[in-house]
Design an enzyme around this catalytic site. Structure first.
Site, PDB file in Angstrom:
ATOM      1  N   LYS A  40      -7.503   4.601 -20.155  1.00 53.39           N
ATOM      2  CA  LYS A  40      -7.818   4.991 -21.514  1.00 53.39           C
ATOM      3  C   LYS A  40      -6.574   4.919 -22.416  1.00 53.39           C
ATOM      4  CE  LYS A  40     -11.966   5.840 -19.903  1.00 53.39           C
ATOM      5  NZ  LYS A  40     -11.831   5.845 -18.438  1.00 53.39           N
ATOM      6  N   TYR A  64     -16.747  14.981 -17.808  1.00 52.16           N
ATOM      7  CA  TYR A  64     -17.045  13.580 -17.553  1.00 52.16           C
ATOM      8  C   TYR A  64     -18.092  13.475 -16.447  1.00 52.16           C
ATOM      9  CZ  TYR A  64     -16.393   8.893 -15.633  1.00 52.16           C
ATOM     10  OH  TYR A  64     -16.599   7.639 -15.139  1.00 52.16           O
ATOM     11  N   ASP A  67      -7.696  17.716 -16.326  1.00 55.24           N
ATOM     12  CA  ASP A  67      -7.891  16.325 -16.733  1.00 55.24           C
ATOM     13  C   ASP A  67      -7.396  16.214 -18.173  1.00 55.24           C
ATOM     14  OD1 ASP A  67      -8.809  13.850 -17.642  1.00 55.24           O
ATOM     15  OD2 ASP A  67     -10.645  13.937 -16.469  1.00 55.24           O
ATOM     16  N   ARG A  76       0.826  -1.200   0.000  1.00 55.65           N
ATOM     17  CA  ARG A  76       0.000   0.000   0.000  1.00 55.65           C
ATOM     18  C   ARG A  76       0.869   1.262   0.000  1.00 55.65           C
ATOM     19  NH1 ARG A  76      -2.456   1.908   4.448  1.00 55.65           N
ATOM     20  NH2 ARG A  76      -2.325  -0.108   5.517  1.00 55.65           N
TER      21      ARG A  76
END
Length: 372
Positions: free
Chosen positions: A196, A99, A171, A47
């Site tokens: 993406k 988005y 973004d 982590r």
């Protein structure tokens, strides 16, 4: 160093144990502590850090021209970490056309947590200035926007943010570092859904936040990443890092194909409108020319005849796959308003297209038969 070279080499090194050229996948969740309590290799627990995630982060901040990056398990997790880093009572300005997941995160999760948000037309700097409040701490930019492909002048919005002592976050998922460099326009943070174009093959989920300066804000983001645990897994990090190696050449192909498809659609009598920043008729074309290197592989178009006709076109395509997401080698098409659901501002006759790497003539022929 040019982006093609960075894409191949950033974050990569010859394995010192085996001399392997391709990096190994380190699946271990924990690492040995030395007798004195130290971790000389720098790894403690998955982590906190992992060799694959570290390599991906190094690659990503070099591609964007930043100084550090935090890789998350999804683009949404990356987005949420930024809003979580703000103090309660802060005000955020976000795009009307963005988005839908970003808008949902703000309205459904962070507004109840005492963040306030104003949605504005981010292509109108005056509207952004008018939306400023004394407690505005962040302006969120998404350009090209999803799904209308509106173009925001990153430099102008960054100036407005900084004059108000606020951050500008961009973004950059649709443009990618191959398409535009928000840091060169003044942005403070860049966020991607690595699911993406960076991954590029529709087989991995991830996200990243990249910073221009390794400051207290980024330390907070790191803390959120570590304590919250929404980190990119070793295998997912490995897949994205591998995908990035072909990013510059894929983006050229996506962009060339998209321009040809957009040009065809703009001349078709059954198409009402085409939204693609590479078309000279696009309202944001001049800004896009200034801040983008390639115009990207995403476009949307509105079909004459309304919702039913749009569904009919989507039903008749043969090469395009009717599916959500974007950025893979295969071409996708979807009726975006249906995906966004209640409250969507997306026109009901709009189809969003992720133009893949098939031959553009075949894609155009497929759309032609579906439209006719």
């Amino acid at each position: 160093m040019k982006i093609e070279t960075l894409a191949v080499h950033a974050g990569h090194r010859i394995d010192p144990a085996t001399a392997a050229v391709t990096p190994a996948i380190y699946l271990s969740t924990t690492f040995e502590r030395q007798a004195d309590g130290s971790y000389p290799q720098g790894y403690h627990y998955i982590r906190d850090n992992n060799p694959n995630r570290q390599a991906l982060e190094q690659c990503l901040y070099q591609l964007e021209g930043g100084v550090a990056a935090a890789a998350f398990s999804s683009g949404s997790a990356a987005t949420m970490s930024i809003f979580q880093s703000l103090q309660a009572g802060s005000h955020v300005i976000a795009p009307l056309d963005a988005y839908s997941g970003t808008a949902s995160v703000l309205k459904e999760i962070f507004v109840p947590w005492n963040l306030s948000v104003t949605f504005v037309d981010m292509t109108n700097p005056t509207a952004v200035e008018q939306a400023l409040e004394p407690n505005t701490r962040l302006i969120w930019v998404e350009t090209p926007s999803n799904p209308m492909l509106k173009i925001t002048d990153i430099g102008k919005i960054t100036d407005i943010a900084h004059q108000a002592n606020a951050l500008c976050v961009c973004d950059n998922t649709w443009a990618t570092p191959m398409g535009q460099n928000p840091f060169k326009c003044g942005a403070d943070l860049v966020v991607h859904s690595t699911t993406k174009y960076l991954g590029g093959h529709s087989d991995v989920m991830g996200g990243v936040v990249i910073t221009k300066v390794e400051n207290d804000l980024f330390k907070t983001l790191r803390k959120i990443q570590t304590i919250g645990g929404a980190v990119a897994s070793p295998f997912d990090s490995w897949l994205v890092l591998r995908g990035i190696q072909t990013l510059p050449y894929r983006m050229r192909g996506h962009s060339e194909n998209a321009l040809k498809v957009a040009t065809f659609l703009s001349e078709h009598p059954k198409v009402e409108a085409v939204h693609y920043p590479g078309l000279p008729t696009h309202s944001g074309y001049e800004i896009a020319k200034q801040q983008m290197h390639v115009f990207g592989g995403m476009l949307s178009f509105q079909v004459k005849g309304g919702r039913e006709k749009a569904f009919d076109v989507a039903a008749k395509v043969k090469l395009f796959t009717r599916a959500t997401s974007l950025g893979g080698v295969e071409s996708l098409i979807e009726h975006r308003a249906s995906i966004e659901g209640v409250g969507t501002k997306t026109p009901n006759n709009l189809l969003r297209v992720s133009v893949g790497l098939e031959h553009p003539d075949d894609l155009i022929e497929d759309l032609a038969q579906a439209l006719n």
